[in-house]
Every structure is written in structure tokens, then in C-alpha cells.
Design an enzyme around this catalytic site. Structure first.
Site, PDB file in Angstrom:
ATOM      1  N   LYS A   1     -41.982   3.781  18.698  1.00 57.06           N
ATOM      2  CA  LYS A   1     -42.782   2.860  17.885  1.00 57.06           C
ATOM      3  C   LYS A   1     -43.871   2.243  18.758  1.00 57.06           C
ATOM      4  O   LYS A   1     -43.594   1.897  19.909  1.00 57.06           O
ATOM      5  CB  LYS A   1     -41.903   1.728  17.344  1.00 57.06           C
ATOM      6  CG  LYS A   1     -40.742   2.212  16.502  1.00 57.06           C
ATOM      7  CD  LYS A   1     -39.839   1.060  16.077  1.00 57.06           C
ATOM      8  CE  LYS A   1     -38.656   1.613  15.296  1.00 57.06           C
ATOM      9  NZ  LYS A   1     -37.617   0.610  15.046  1.00 57.06           N
TER      10      LYS A   1
ATOM     11  N   LEU B   1     -39.502   8.137   8.370  1.00 60.60           N
ATOM     12  CA  LEU B   1     -40.291   8.350   9.585  1.00 60.60           C
ATOM     13  C   LEU B   1     -40.850   9.760   9.603  1.00 60.60           C
ATOM     14  O   LEU B   1     -40.203  10.692   9.140  1.00 60.60           O
ATOM     15  CB  LEU B   1     -39.396   8.180  10.816  1.00 60.60           C
ATOM     16  CG  LEU B   1     -38.940   6.771  11.170  1.00 60.60           C
ATOM     17  CD1 LEU B   1     -37.879   6.826  12.259  1.00 60.60           C
ATOM     18  CD2 LEU B   1     -40.117   5.942  11.647  1.00 60.60           C
TER      19      LEU B   1
ATOM     20  N   LYS C   1     -32.272   7.411  17.725  1.00 60.11           N
ATOM     21  CA  LYS C   1     -32.216   7.473  16.262  1.00 60.11           C
ATOM     22  C   LYS C   1     -30.779   7.814  15.877  1.00 60.11           C
ATOM     23  O   LYS C   1     -30.347   8.970  15.975  1.00 60.11           O
ATOM     24  CB  LYS C   1     -33.188   8.531  15.744  1.00 60.11           C
ATOM     25  CG  LYS C   1     -33.242   8.593  14.237  1.00 60.11           C
ATOM     26  CD  LYS C   1     -34.398   9.467  13.785  1.00 60.11           C
ATOM     27  CE  LYS C   1     -34.551   9.475  12.275  1.00 60.11           C
ATOM     28  NZ  LYS C   1     -33.421  10.068  11.570  1.00 60.11           N
TER      29      LYS C   1
ATOM     30  N   ASP D   1       0.826  -1.220   0.000  1.00 57.48           N
ATOM     31  CA  ASP D   1       0.000   0.000   0.000  1.00 57.48           C
ATOM     32  C   ASP D   1       0.857   1.264   0.000  1.00 57.48           C
ATOM     33  O   ASP D   1       0.559   2.239  -0.681  1.00 57.48           O
ATOM     34  CB  ASP D   1      -0.900   0.026   1.243  1.00 57.48           C
ATOM     35  CG  ASP D   1      -2.076  -0.930   1.075  1.00 57.48           C
ATOM     36  OD1 ASP D   1      -2.127  -1.601   0.024  1.00 57.48           O
ATOM     37  OD2 ASP D   1      -2.913  -1.004   2.001  1.00 57.48           O
TER      38      ASP D   1
ATOM     39  N   PHE E   1       2.250   2.015  -3.322  1.00 57.46           N
ATOM     40  CA  PHE E   1       1.172   2.488  -4.182  1.00 57.46           C
ATOM     41  C   PHE E   1       0.876   3.964  -3.902  1.00 57.46           C
ATOM     42  O   PHE E   1       0.750   4.787  -4.809  1.00 57.46           O
ATOM     43  CB  PHE E   1      -0.076   1.632  -3.936  1.00 57.46           C
ATOM     44  CG  PHE E   1      -1.235   1.938  -4.833  1.00 57.46           C
ATOM     45  CD1 PHE E   1      -1.184   1.642  -6.192  1.00 57.46           C
ATOM     46  CD2 PHE E   1      -2.386   2.527  -4.327  1.00 57.46           C
ATOM     47  CE1 PHE E   1      -2.261   1.929  -7.018  1.00 57.46           C
ATOM     48  CE2 PHE E   1      -3.466   2.809  -5.150  1.00 57.46           C
ATOM     49  CZ  PHE E   1      -3.395   2.507  -6.496  1.00 57.46           C
ATOM     50  N   ASP E   2       0.873   4.291  -2.605  1.00 55.74           N
ATOM     51  CA  ASP E   2       0.635   5.684  -2.223  1.00 55.74           C
ATOM     52  C   ASP E   2       1.746   6.590  -2.735  1.00 55.74           C
ATOM     53  O   ASP E   2       1.507   7.718  -3.162  1.00 55.74           O
ATOM     54  CB  ASP E   2       0.526   5.808  -0.692  1.00 55.74           C
ATOM     55  CG  ASP E   2      -0.791   5.229  -0.196  1.00 55.74           C
ATOM     56  OD1 ASP E   2      -1.712   5.072  -1.040  1.00 55.74           O
ATOM     57  OD2 ASP E   2      -0.895   4.920   1.010  1.00 55.74           O
TER      58      ASP E   2
ATOM     59  N   ARG F   1     -30.391   1.748   1.307  1.00 55.66           N
ATOM     60  CA  ARG F   1     -31.786   2.177   1.238  1.00 55.66           C
ATOM     61  C   ARG F   1     -32.153   2.714  -0.140  1.00 55.66           C
ATOM     62  O   ARG F   1     -33.247   2.482  -0.630  1.00 55.66           O
ATOM     63  CB  ARG F   1     -32.047   3.244   2.301  1.00 55.66           C
ATOM     64  CG  ARG F   1     -33.463   3.754   2.287  1.00 55.66           C
ATOM     65  CD  ARG F   1     -33.698   4.778   3.365  1.00 55.66           C
ATOM     66  NE  ARG F   1     -35.098   5.155   3.418  1.00 55.66           N
ATOM     67  CZ  ARG F   1     -35.641   6.091   2.647  1.00 55.66           C
ATOM     68  NH1 ARG F   1     -34.900   6.731   1.781  1.00 55.66           N
ATOM     69  NH2 ARG F   1     -36.923   6.368   2.739  1.00 55.66           N
TER      70      ARG F   1
END
Ligand code: IVH
Length: 670
Positions: A283, A84, A117, A34, A37-38, A138
Site C-alpha cells: 500500500k 485489490l 495477505k 451437548d 444432544f449428539d 464483506r
């Protein structure tokens, strides 16, 4: 080195970069470490900085590290992932609960499952035969993206379940998030933990996702094969048993008073928790009640998100502008000195209406406190009058519509016996330019004709160019002219054409919604469409002005009827419908074809035991039956509750109509 040599050296590095990159991402087989690659990436970027003539489409400077990929496979959710409804205070909660009681029955008892939430990204996990088979984002709630590989890297997500009580098929839904402490390490790449979770989750390469510690907390289910739990709280316990993490702050509370108390307590503690929480979700705990309550078009009736209070900041009002909305409402908007509120730069704040300006005595030049809560438009909470200029003058709200100059009015509400707070332009229809544009924007919007090639900005532009005045103009656009406009080309015009063509096939309820009648939202449009069944019937009803026939339909009241009358008093509005009907293919309302109550008509009278009228009606409709609003020879069954109307009962007996109790009806349905 001369220019050619530099170019050659640069191109070789790019070639290596492509090669390593492909091997890493597509073949899952890193060829170098890595760090190497960097380094290579850095070398390329340095060369580009030094020699501005170096450019290559495959350069790392062209690939935004965490840009979400467009190449995930799409996946349609078996059951939509809803959102909601929001509540901001106790009044909102009381209204939420009132609706539940209206729908069920005043005497129904229930408790709430209370859950934090988490402000992350929701994801859906489908398990078949105890194995995780796919994981989906979603998306828009209907179609998401297949991100199984990425979700599988999250340690909180079990790949296999060993518990015998686990259903054969189940879709488990929950929130993917990143802890605040982990986010600090990524702060330079993302604006907030939510973006970090979203960006990481949508990496094309699961190995990249794996590098950032994501978490998953489960909280609900979508499709499920058979289940043996009665309560949300019981389901949450099962989740634990099956190996999922649930929120340790979840609890059961009995009533709004306790909810408000807990909310206050939790809000004070929210910053001590190592992940972002933007409110609490309440709920209805009893799942059979949840099933009875069902959903509106985008959210369940049995749940609500009680948001935490918003961030605020102080700034100065530079000007007050009046916007004209689709229904003619004049909305004052404060243009403020741009100010950062919770990471978002705010330069507009709504002042709601004329009364609000008067009540708070808001003036141009005032120093004000502005609040921003979630997705809600920022608004002014208070004016700092101590800082007010002595010469400042009260704001005078215009009496004429700023768009068309017509008279404006505040309507009188017979029920509240008060004048409306909102002032409206009386030139409804397409006579007022601003109203016309807003109507067109509504016509193309998602729940209406859903013409996605034609966004709001394009509508505005086409309006100014006089390409559009009425909805039907959309189907008669001069594409050759559009192609010549700035920012348009062959491809975008062809996309536009396609999406307009596609939109011509439209369901009756979407069509009714699309014409933008005040007080006729998508739910009411559905009710009307179920009643009229097809567009010829609707046109006939409008021509004969028989809106009173809607009066007995649940959900439609005097407000809606008056609004329909007013709308169609304007002859132009009926003409638009007739013209659109010639262009569009408006589908008849689909009736659920083969339910037990097919071709049967029902009417209810009296107080039904245990369920509301609305629910009883939806029970009939779900089984392909129709409900009527008067006793006539077309009626098959009169369902009676307590204290039925005598006249209806007598009439039914006279016509030989079968009389049922609610239990008889339930028996018909098993
Ligand atoms: S229930 C159908 N429970 O909130 C009910 N959602 O605005 C919707 N969320 O997209 C899901 N915590 O990402 C539910 N305990 C919880 C939740 C929760 C966070 C998110 C979820 C959803 C959004 C709805």
C-alpha cells in the site's frame, strides 16, 4: 416392532430434537448436555439408515452442520469494501507503480506499507463512542451481513476501547482466519482453513462460533470520524495501541526492488507460518497520497496484492477447443485429463492465443505442466516433449471462425508495429452466434444491466430455444412459454420478470458499458457518460459520427475512438441502441449538484505542477465543474501550467476567458 411403532418412536425423537434444537439456537438455553444432544442426533440418523421409509424435514440429516444461514440481516457498508488488484511478477508491479506516477506526478516520493495477505474472510467492525456496535461480513462489497454476535466471540476483537485517541466513530477492517493447526481438527468438515473460517463465522448461533478458535488481524479502516495519522504504518501502530492485533510481519519498504526481494524471501517462509498467506499487500504508505489516488470501480489505485506463485500439476491434453469471446477473440482451450491442483479439480486450461500454441508447440496428446494461481484460469506452463508420441502433429489453428465460418484476422497495431497475438472473428455484432451469446451475457452482467434472475446459463438456454437474439428480446420474453420449461415454475418466472423490470431503470454509464463495445470498460463508459450527459446526446453523436470529440478526454485515446467507429459502422448496433432506448429508462448522468464549481467550465493547458491532468480533471468534476477539450465561448476558465500551448492562451485572451494558475484553482476550492 412393526412399521407403525418404528415410525412413532422415530417421530418422538424428532420432536425432542426440534425442541432441544430450538431452545439451544433460538433461546440460547440448552436443555440437555451437548453429548446427549449428539447421541439423540446419532439415534435418529441410525434409524433413518436402517429403515429407508423414515423421513422428516426437520431431521438432522437435512441440516448441513455448517451451511451458512440465509437469515442474517443485510447491512449496507458506509463505504464499499473494495478488492485489490493482483500482481504476479515484477512487470505487474512496475506497471502498477507507473500508473501511480502517471496519476500523481513523476517526482512524488513515497514508500510502501507491506503486509502479508492472509487468506481468510474480511470483516468490518464499527465502533461508536468506543464501543463495538456492529460487525459485518464483506458480502458483495456493497452489502454485507450483520454478524455482530459471531464477531464478538472472537477474542482478538475488543468490545470496548479505552484509549483516548480512539475516534468517536470508526470502521475497522481486517481478516478473520483460523490457524492451520486448528483447522486440522476440523478437516473432515471443511475443505480448507478459509472455508472453515467462513462457515464458522456465518453460524446462526454465536455459541457455535465460539467453539472454534477464530483470529482477527486488523489492517485498514472504512469510514472514520477525524483522524490524526498521516501514514498507513502509523495507523497500524495506533491499532495496536487501541488493542487490535496487527500482523507482526508488516514492514515499510522503499521501492520495487526491495518489494521483490522481500516477496521472494517471504514466499519461501510462507509454509512455516501457522496461517494461510496467499501473497503480500503493498500500500502507498502516505494516506494523503492514497486519498489523491482514490479508487477505480472495484479496487484502490494505491494498493496491490502481489500473489505467491501457484500450485501446479502435470496432466495430458485430450483436445484443444476454440472458444469465441464477446469481442470475437478466438481463445484456444486445452481439455485435459482432470487433475487436482491445490484442492481444485482442473479439466480445462487456457492456451491464451494462436501465438502461444506456436511458441510452446503445444499439441493434442502432450503431457503438460499446468499452473493455477488464485482465481486466475489455469494455464499450461510447459510441455514435456520427451514424452511426446512420435506420430503427434502440430496443432493447426483454424483460419475461419468455428462458430460462424467467417474470416478471422489478426489486427495490426500501429503503435507496436506488430500483428496482434489474438485472432478475431470479423463478423462482429450479432451475426456470429457465439459472439451474440457472449454479448448477451455481458449485457445482463453485474456492472451492466445486472439482471440477476437471468444468469449466463439461462441466456445460453434461451438462445438455443431462440427466445433471445438481441438484447431487446430480453424485454419481450414469452413468460407463459418459459413457465412450461423444465426447471421453471410460477415463482422463478415471477422472479425473472421482476428482475428484468427492475433492470429497465439504468444509469447512462452502465448502459454504455452494457452494449459491449471493445475497449470501452466500465471506467471509460463513465468518462463518456460524463461527457455526453444523456442518451439523446449520445445517439446524436453516434449518428453524426463525431467520436473524435472524445479525443481530448483523459482516458480516451485513439484505440477507443477507432473501436467506437468500427462498432457503429455496423448500422445494426445503432438500431439496437435506439430500440433499447425506447424500452429502457436510461437516466441522465447525475452531476454532483451543488459543488463550488457548479455551471463552470475548465480547460487545462501546460504541465501542471505536482498533479497529473487526470487528477486535476477529477478535482474539477468532484466539485461539479465540467472540463472542456477546446477553447470556445462556452469555456469559463483556462488553467495553465508550465509551457502552456500559445495558441490556446491567445484564443482564450481573445475571447476574454479567465486565465488561472493551478494555485488559483486550488484557492477557488479552498
Ligand atoms: S486492504 C481496499 N490489507 O484481501 C483495500 N486487504 O483482495 C482492501 N486482505 O478483501 C483491503 N490482507 O480480505 C488489505 N493487509 C491487508 C490484507 C487484505 C488480506 C484481503 C481482504 C480483501 C482482499 C482483497
Amino acid at each position: 416392532m412393526d412399521k407403525e411403532e418404528i415410525k412413532k418412536k422415530y417421530n418422538l425423537k424428532i420432536k425432542d430434537y426440534i425442541n432441544y434444537n430450538q431452545s439451544y439456537y433460538n433461546k440460547n438455553n440448552p436443555l440437555i448436555a451437548d453429548s446427549e444432544f449428539d447421541n439423540l442426533k446419532k439415534e435418529i440418523l441410525n434409524l433413518e439408515k436402517k429403515y429407508s421409509y423414515l423421513k422428516n424435514v426437520n431431521s438432522p440429516s437435512n441440516s448441513v452442520g455448517y451451511k451458512p444461514s440465509k437469515t442474517f440481516e443485510k447491512h449496507t457498508h458506509k463505504l464499499p469494501m473494495l478488492s485489490l488488484a493482483n500482481a504476479f511478477d515484477e512487470v505487474d508491479l512496475i506497471n502498477f507503480e507507473k500508473k501511480i506516477y502517471n496519476y500523481l506526478n513523476k517526482s512524488t516520493n513515497f514508500e510502501y506499507s507491506v503486509e502479508p495477505k492472509i487468506d481468510g474472510i474480511s470483516a468490518s467492525l464499527t465502533y461508536k463512542n468506543k464501543k463495538l456496535v456492529y460487525g459485518v461480513s464483506r458480502g458483495d462489497g456493497i452489502v454485507g451481513e450483520l454478524i455482530t454476535g459471531n464477531l464478538k466471540t472472537i477474542k482478538d476483537i475488543p468490545l470496548q476501547i479505552n484509549d483516548t485517541s480512539f475516534p468517536d466513530e470508526i470502521e475497522i477492517r481486517g481478516e478473520v482466519f483460523i490457524k492451520k493447526s486448528e483447522f486440522l481438527k476440523l478437516e473432515d468438515k471443511f475443505a480448507n482453513p478459509r472455508n472453515a473460517a467462513s462457515g464458522t463465522l456465518r453460524q446462526k448461533d454465536p455459541n457455535q462460533t465460539k467453539k472454534i478458535p477464530l483470529n482477527f488481524i486488523a489492517y485498514t479502516f472504512g469510514y472514520i470520524d477525524n483522524y490524526n495519522f498521516k501514514y498507513q504504518s502509523e495507523f497500524l501502530k495506533k491499532l495496536n495501541k487501541w488493542g487490535f492485533k496487527t500482523n507482526k510481519y508488516n514492514k515499510i519498504l522503499p521501492n520495487i526492488e526491495e518489494l521483490v526481494k522481500f516477496h521472494k524471501h517471504f514466499e519461501e517462509r510462507r509454509y512455516d507460518i501457522d496461517y494461510d498467506i496467499d501473497g503480500l499487500v503493498y500500500k502507498v504508505n502516505d494516506i494523503s497520497l492514497q486519498n489523491r489516488l482514490g479508487n477505480t470501480s472495484n479496487a484502490p489505485r494505491w494498493a496491490v496484492a502481489h500473489k505467491f506463485s501457484a500450485d501446479s500439476a502435470t496432466t495430458k491434453i485430450l483436445n484443444i477447443e476454440i472458444q469465441v469471446g464477446r469481442t470475437g477473440a478466438l481463445t484456444p482451450v486445452a481439455k485435459v485429463e482432470p487433475v487436482n491442483i491445490g484442492g481444485v479439480v482442473v479439466s480445462n486450461a487456457t492456451l491464451h492465443n494462436e501465438d502461444e500454441i506456436k511458441r510452446k508447440d503445444i499439441r493434442i496428446g502432450d503431457n503438460v505442466k499446468i499452473e493455477r494461481a488464485g482465481d486466475v484460469i489455469p494455464h499450461v506452463i510447459e510441455v514435456d516433449k520427451s514424452k511426446r508420441d512420435k506420430k503427434s502433429k502440430s496443432f493447426i489453428f483454424p483460419e475461419k471462425c468455428p462458430s460462424c465460418g467467417s474470416k478471422t484476422l489478426k489486427e495490426y497495431n500501429k503503435t507496436t508495429k506488430k500483428y496482434d497475438a489474438v485472432r478475431r472473428c470479423t463478423n462482429d455484432g450479432y451475426g456470429c452466434e457465439k459472439i451474440g451469446v457472449e454479448k448477451l451475457k455481458h449485457f445482463i452482467s453485474k456492472d451492466a444491466l445486472n439482471i440477476d434472475g437471468l444468469g449466463k446459463k439461462v441466456v445460453e438456454n434461451f438462445w438455443h430455444l431462440k427466445f433471445l437474439r438481441k438484447p431487446q428480446d430480453i424485454f419481450n420474453l414469452d413468460y407463459a412459454k418459459i413457465e412450461k420449461l423444465d426447471g421453471w415454475g410460477k415463482l422463478s418466472v415471477s422472479n425473472l420478470k421482476n428482475s428484468i423490470e427492475k433492470s429497465k431503470k439504468v444509469s447512462l454509464h452502465r448502459f454504455i458499458f452494457s452494449i459491449g463495445i471493445r475497449h470501452i470498460g466500465i471506467e471509460n463508459a463513465k468518462i463518456i457518460s460524463q461527457y455526453v450527459k444523456n442518451i439523446p446526446n449520445l445517439i446524436k453523436l453516434i449518428e453524426q459520427k463525431q467520436f473524435y470529440r472524445f479525443l481530448n478526454i483523459d482516458g480516451i485515446g485513439e484505440t477507443q475512438i477507432n473501436s467506437l467507429k468500427k462498432y457503429f459502422d455496423n448500422q445494426q448496433n445503432l438500431r439496437i441502441i435506439i430500440e433499447l432506448n425506447n424500452i429502457l429508462n436510461i437516466k441522465d448522468q447525475i452531476l454532483i449538484k451543488n459543488g463550488k464549481l457548479k455551471n463552470k467550465t475548465f480547460m487545462f493547458t501546460g504541465k501542471l505542477n505536482g498533479i497529473s491532468r487526470a487528477e486535476a480533471k477529477s478535482m474539477v468534476e468532484k466539485n461539479s465543474g465540467t472540463t472542456l477539450s477546446s477553447v470556445n465561448k462556452n469555456l469559463n476558465f483556462l488553467v495553465i501550467g508550465d509551457k502552456p500551448t500559445k495558441r490556446k492562451l491567445d484564443q482564450a485572451k481573445l475571447l476574454g476567458i479567465k486565465i488561472l494558475s493551478l494555485n488559483d484553482l486550488k484557492k477557488l476550492l479552498n
